[in-house]
Design a protein around this motif. Structure first.
Motif, PDB file in Angstrom:
ATOM      1  N   THR A  13       0.870  -1.171   0.000  1.00 17.18           N
ATOM      2  CA  THR A  13       0.000   0.000   0.000  1.00 17.18           C
ATOM      3  C   THR A  13       0.906   1.220   0.000  1.00 17.18           C
ATOM      4  O   THR A  13       1.802   1.341   0.833  1.00 17.18           O
ATOM      5  CB  THR A  13      -0.901   0.020   1.248  1.00 17.18           C
ATOM      6  N   GLY A  26      -3.201   3.727  -2.020  1.00 20.31           N
ATOM      7  CA  GLY A  26      -3.688   2.792  -3.013  1.00 20.31           C
ATOM      8  C   GLY A  26      -2.835   1.538  -3.051  1.00 20.31           C
ATOM      9  O   GLY A  26      -1.762   1.471  -2.450  1.00 20.31           O
ATOM     10  N   SER A  47       0.594   0.266 -10.227  1.00 18.38           N
ATOM     11  CA  SER A  47      -0.790  -0.040  -9.898  1.00 18.38           C
ATOM     12  C   SER A  47      -1.434  -0.750 -11.091  1.00 18.38           C
ATOM     13  O   SER A  47      -1.114  -0.442 -12.246  1.00 18.38           O
ATOM     14  CB  SER A  47      -1.549   1.257  -9.616  1.00 18.38           C
TER      15      SER A  47
END
Length: 69
Positions: A13, A26, A47
């Protein structure tokens, strides 16, 4: 010997602590361990929902919770 805490492929994270606004976080995956910058380990992270990767310092990362994996 590496002083990096996270390994390539690990889910983390990323939390960006903004100066004039709320924190943002995120789910990311470690792509590559980068040379240390300013005395702190750095990583290339990616991501699943972004088309680009970014660099992050180790203090901006934590082990991902089960919901992000």
């Amino acid at each position: 010997m590496s002083n990096h805490r996270f390994a390539c492929g690990q889910h983390v994270t990323f939390t960006d602590k903004r100066f004039l606004g709320p924190n943002w976080s995120g789910a990311f995956t470690i792509v590559k361990q980068l040379p240390s910058g300013e005395g702190a380990p750095r990583y290339q992270i990616k991501s699943a929902i972004e088309t680009y990767s970014r660099a992050a310092y180790e203090h901006q990362l934590s082990v991902a919770s089960a919901m992000f994996k």
